[in-house]
Design a protein around this motif. Structure first.
Motif: not given
Length: 253
Positions: A134-143, A157-164, A228-235
């Motif tokens: 149940r520890r949080p996991e971080v996903f990083r995407f370039a989309q 962007y980076v998203a941090r998720t967790q099982i509830v 959490t959700f964080e948008l890091l870069q947009v081109d």
């Protein structure tokens, strides 16, 4: 007595049994050789004595095997008692659940209960355990996605998720990580389609809040949430029509 010492003891006992057998066999052969020089009456008498010796040998071997079986059973019983406790002898297994996980208990293929962190005693037999981290996991995407004004944008962007809900995460999908990845990318595409390119580039926080809210709605079905959700870069890559023309021109060349 350790397990290695017990193995040595059993091996020594078997060697003694074999040596006893060969010593008696050799004694019987000497006795037969001696009986050849005697009369008929002595021969019959010695034959009866040889049968008696064979019976004693078989009895000795059977007794030794029984002793070995009793010692092995006693050693297994004592070893289980010291390693797992007296409850293990009564048919219970000890299950340790870490602070950061939940263990799902299934019996005969059906869910029975969720084990919280701590030490548990459960009946052994027709049971299956599923450990859920149940520890949080971080996903990083370039989309890549398309904005509301038909501009192709490349996002990082980076998203941090967790099982509830461990049971929902385990039963709803075979691999919840892959499911999270697919759903997050679908959410980002949907949010981009509702916002113009300039707003996506200039207001990262608004985009992140909208994406996090939408992600929580779709991840709740598989027992997860977006912390959490964080948008890091947009081109901006340009309008869709221009990109299509470039691709067509490249293909014609």
């Amino acid at each position: 007595m350790t397990g290695q010492q017990f193995d040595y003891f059993c091996l020594h006992l078997l060697i003694e049994m074999v040596m006893t057998y060969f010593r008696r066999r050799k004694s019987q052969e000497k006795s037969k050789e001696k009986n050849r020089h005697h009369g008929v009456s002595n021969k019959i008498k010695n034959t009866a004595g040889g049968r008696k010796n064979v019976g004693e040998l078989l009895g000795s071997i059977a007794f030794s095997l029984i002793v070995i079986a009793v010692i092995a059973g006693a050693w297994a019983w004592i070893s289980t008692l010291f390693r797992k406790g007296i409850m293990a002898l009564l048919g219970f297994d000890r299950v340790c659940v870490q602070q950061f996980e939940t263990v799902l208990l299934y019996r005969n293929g059906r869910f029975e209960r969720a084990l919280p962190p701590g030490l548990h005693r459960i009946r052994a037999g027709s049971r299956q355990l599923a450990r859920i981290d149940r520890r949080p996991e971080v996903f990083r995407f370039a989309q890549g996605a398309v904005s509301a004004d038909r501009i192709v944008v490349n996002l990082v962007y980076v998203a941090r998720t967790q099982i509830v809900d461990p049971r929902a995460a385990f039963e709803s999908t075979q691999n919840y990580r892959d499911e999270i990845s697919i759903r997050l990318q679908s959410v980002v595409k949907a949010v981009c389609s509702r916002k113009p390119r300039l707003e996506i580039q200039m207001d990262h926080q608004s985009f992140s809040n909208s994406a996090q809210k939408a992600a929580n709605q779709v991840l709740r079905a598989i027992g997860c949430e977006c912390l959490t959700f964080e948008l890091l870069q947009v081109d901006a890559a340009g309008p869709i029509a221009e990109l299509d023309d470039r691709r067509m021109g490249f293909a014609a060349e």
